[in-house]
Enzyme design. Structure first.
Site, short mmCIF file in Angstrom:
data_model
loop_
_atom_site.label_atom_id
_atom_site.label_comp_id
_atom_site.label_asym_id
_atom_site.label_seq_id
_atom_site.Cartn_x
_atom_site.Cartn_y
_atom_site.Cartn_z
CB THR A 74 -90.78 -44.40 15.02
OG1 THR A 74 -89.94 -43.84 16.05
CG2 THR A 74 -90.48 -44.24 13.78
CE LYS A 95 -94.94 -39.95 25.72
NZ LYS A 95 -95.87 -39.93 24.67
CD GLU A 106 -100.35 -47.97 24.82
OE1 GLU A 106 -99.58 -48.78 24.50
OE2 GLU A 106 -100.29 -46.72 24.84
CG ASP A 118 -97.57 -40.52 28.94
OD1 ASP A 118 -96.85 -40.54 27.76
OD2 ASP A 118 -98.48 -39.84 29.16
CE LYS A 147 -97.32 -36.98 27.40
NZ LYS A 147 -98.76 -37.42 27.73
#
Lengths: 355, 355
Positions: free
Chosen positions: B99, B128, B212, B223, B227
């Site tokens: 999702t 993530k 985006e 983002d 990570k």
């Protein structure tokens, strides 16, 4: 905690570095991986041989300056090498083959591996000879005797490219690779880009200890060819011998040719490669190629090595790292021993738990 | 031959690509790895849910153009998502969580993973959120329930950097990493080197579908921060939450700054990194850095990702590959399932043989 007794065949730079790692890193290996290493025998053409069932202090091996035949001064030591007796009779779990690489037929290292496997020892090796000339035979023999055979260090020293491709890329549809697999020739090409002739660049590599007095194997691609054979057979299921792979080196390249390439946004690199075509046939070669700067291998400089793997699902994936070095290559042996240890755990632990 | 029944949670690009791979690659997986995949349930906020204990033809899933609630047209289908029922009750061996990633608290994906594990399902995810916010809790829960939890695709899509570092670099003394972990920002920096302003480069990335409409997560480093948290916790034993990591993006950089760097033989890159200092403390950050051209990450162009691992025994080892893509990310799920399969074989096969 599992303890593995090691017999070291050859005591040049790599196995000496392994003894240093045993001395320095056993505590970390115990903690991180749950294994301990114990050197019980060493055999070397120059220093002689020693067998000591309770283990040899690795510092005694690495800190003593032995002369020719000097292992005779150790308890259980002799002045002659006696590889056969050490491999067959020393109480080792794992034989560590790190003698010289014979580029014509892989001997006597193949025989060493065969003796070890037939005596029920696991084998780990950094020696390209047995893997390039006899991997198929030795793997069958190891399977028949229920022992492990690992050789990560035969390509790119400790940079774990074989295990990366075979294990972590499993299912990705690997169908080829291109590599810069010889640091000496890559160093020389870099110097030639800076304007040196081939001969001057070679001399500089020799002065830095990067090239041997006879540089043929490095600069004519023979070293890369062995690695291409190993990778093509291991990863693509080829059944190549070294003589099956076309091989061209870098000694004919000129600074002018490199300069022309630079003007076109390209660099000459010595590329070892293999790929599977649509019909399943595998094509392999070693040759200098002028590759564009956007190619994943174009930025690999100096003595560094790299391999780009071509896969169906991920496209190109590249691993860059050291391709030589005593400690780096000795780490490959450690990683091989870890692989054998983990296969052993997988094979025994759950049953013990079930019992 | 082992068959694994899958429940797919979310049916966006990644799980749709997984269904395509099940359709296209099951035969190859059977041959190469000895496993078969069978989709028995799908639940998606937009399309609804479907449970079919005997399996759903993956082509019916991927070749039909479903409208909102369209799964109701399938046998066993409903127009509402019903993630909880599908996760807890569908006869799946493995729940595939793909999702959306919530960057504030990782929900509801964390709850999905928890439900699955408590119901005795293995979990594989490319999300993530659960890994950055709750890996520790979920790993303990998975261990307690005897199931696998794998998340290779949470960093660099299918490029297997987590497994490379954890497994094939085991024993090498890993003590830090630096990565280019966001393809959008790396693409934008490349365009700015060619003279575009940040805003113009961002527009081009948006037109190409690389960025985006709201690019904040990509260009401000959020983002990458997730990570870095995942990798630092997984590989270095840190216990970071995303808010623990200092984070600076690239939106303040100018073409002039990039041009100055070029004149100095450097390039600006958005680097996510962590390292363990001599006292064992782990430092992590996300920030643009001006790195010299000889740095192993300097040559990473466009939307490609890369990580350099710093190790005691090998020095720097770098993996370069895709960091996004539907098929590439779906391959991560395949590689996770292979890992679970292999752990299962290791845990059961020898005992069966002994019996």
């Amino acid at each position: 905690m599992a303890t593995y007794n090691l017999a070291l065949i050859g005591f040049g730079g790599v196995n000496r570095a392994l003894a240093e790692l045993v001395s320095r890193k056993n505590a970390a290996l115990e903690k991180e991986v749950g294994l301990r290493l114990n050197i019980v025998a060493v055999s070397d053409l120059h220093y002689g041989s020693v067998v000591s069932p309770n283990g040899i202090d690795p510092r005694a091996l690495t800190e003593t300056r032995f002369s020719k035949g000097g292992f005779a001064s150790l308890s259980g030591g002799r002045s002659d090498a006696d590889n056969e007796r050490v491999i067959k009779e020393a109480p080792a779990d794992i034989v560590v083959e790190a003698t010289f690489t014979d580029r014509v037929n892989g001997e006597p290292a193949i025989t060493h591996c065969r003796w070890a496997i037939e005596a029920g020892r696991h084998v780990v090796t950094t020696n390209k000879g047995p893997v390039a000339f006899a991997a198929r035979e030795l793997k069958l023999l190891a399977a028949a005797h229920g022992v492990g055979l690992e050789y990560e260090g035969s390509v790119m020293s400790g940079t774990p490219v074989i295990r990366f491709a075979k294990r972590t890329l499993l299912g990705s549809g690997l169908n080829g690779f291109e590599g810069i697999l010889n640091g000496t020739s890559n160093f020389i090409l870099g110097k030639m880009e800076a304007g040196l002739t081939f001969d001057a660049a070679l001399r500089e590599a020799q002065e830095l200890g990067l090239a041997e007095a006879d540089p043929t194997a490095d600069v004519e691609g023979h070293d890369v060819r062995l690695k291409v054979v190993i990778l093509a057979n291991e990863l693509l299921g080829a059944e190549f011998s070294p003589r099956d792979v076309v091989c061209k080196g870098i000694s004919h390249l000129t600074p002018a040719a490199l300069s022309v390439a630079a003007g076109e946004g390209k660099r000459w690199k010595l590329i070892g490669s293999a790929k599977r075509d649509e019909r399943g046939k595998i094509h392999a070669s070693v040759e200098p190629r002028s590759i564009p700067l956007v190619h994943p291998l174009a930025g690999v400089n100096g003595a560094t090595n790299a391999i780009s793997f071509q896969t169906e699902l991920l496209g190109s994936v590249t691993v860059t790292g050291p391709g030589a070095g005593r400690t780096e290559t000795a780490y490959a042996l450690i990683s091989d021993i870890i692989a054998i240890h983990q296969a052993n755990i997988g094979a025994t632990k759950p049953c013990k738990e079930a019992a």
